[in-house]
Enzyme design. Structure first.
Site: not given
Length: 289
Positions: A13-15, A137, A162
């Site tokens: 993913g983003i990582g 986020s 979250y």
């Protein structure tokens, strides 16, 4: 010798896209993740675009503060660190506890990167000029801004909890930027804007993650979620890579970089002194350095 960079939750993913972006810019990237098989695939992918030292993988379950401490100790033995990207994040449909007995969303999204950062400050100072990038986020906008205890009052709704944990970490990020001002270690928050990742596809399809009033509007809410998480991870990673490397940010700190890779206004509550006091109190009690 290439400058070192660490990217947590970097096996997908983003990582992973962030790790690739740093490797393309000449960093020797350490990818942190839980699964060795995924780690090997990630390193292979990062290596395919690297322009300097080969990347490597280090296994650690960042839901465990004991493993965070072990990771920090290992990384500390390897010398100065130029960039730390705290990309780790998780949203849970059901309330759960970490192995340390802490509500899991708060543990993973705040306590884990808080502790890792604090334990690596000496290496980051030694590698200066450098940068710390904490991934945030848009969910912080709907978060309760009370931190008298780990868990907010009311029922458990994964999306809101979250967002609250991410808000706690954003509050800490801004305070850390002030603490390190003048040290040549800059601190930024990066909002990826959402992407189609394992986290979003695994949790953001259930009405149980939002509060009852939003459940009444679930078809509209779900469509909004779908639109906001439709971007590829390579696009969502741009804000983190920009915050970690772009020369236009030299001499600046304590800034939130938005999805379009430009500084954006801070959300409500991010600079609340009482919230900061309580976030730091909880952090120091639950994850002592």
């Amino acid at each position: 010798m290439s400058a070192r960079a660490v990217v947590t939750a970097g096996t997908g993913g983003i990582g992973l896209e962030t790790a690739k972006g740093l490797a393309e810019r000449g960093y020797a990237v350490t990818v942190v993740g839980r699964n060795a098989e995924r780690g090997a695939r990630a390193v292979e992918e990062v290596a395919s675009v690297a322009t300097a030292a080969a990347p490597r993988f280090v296994a650690a379950d960042l839901a465990s503060l004991q493993e965070v401490r072990a990771l920090a100790a290992q990384l500390a033995t390897e010398g100065p660190l130029r960039v730390l990207v705290n990309n780790v994040g998780a949203m849970f449909e059901w309330r759960r506890q970490s192995v340390d007995g802490v509500e899991a969303s708060f543990a993973v999204n705040h306590l884990s990167p808080y502790l890792l950062t604090e334990l690596l400050l000496e290496q980051l100072r030694a590698g200066a000029p450098g940068r710390i990038v904490n991934v945030t986020s848009g969910a912080v906008g709907l978060a309760k801004r009370t931190f008298d205890s780990v868990e907010p009052p009311g029922g458990y709704y994964g999306f809101h909890w979250y967002g609250r944990a991410k808000l706690a970490h954003l509050i800490y990020t801004l305070d850390l930027a002030e603490r390190l001002r003048g040290s040549q270690v800059a601190v930024f928050a990066a909002d990826p804007g959402g992407a189609a990742t394992a986290m979003t596809s695994g949790t953001m399809t259930s009405p149980k993650i939002v509060s009852p009033p939003l459940r009444l509007l679930w078809p509209l809410v779900r469509r909004k979620f779908e639109r906001s998480t439709a971007a590829p991870a390579s696009v969502a990673a741009r804000s983190s890579v920009f915050a970690a490397t772009d020369a236009s940010l030299d001499g600046r700190t304590g800034i939130l970089i938005g999805p379009e890779t430009v500084p954006v206004p801070l959300p409500r509550g991010a600079e609340d002194p009482r919230a900061l006091e309580n976030v730091l109190r909880l952090s120091r009690r639950l994850a002592p350095v």
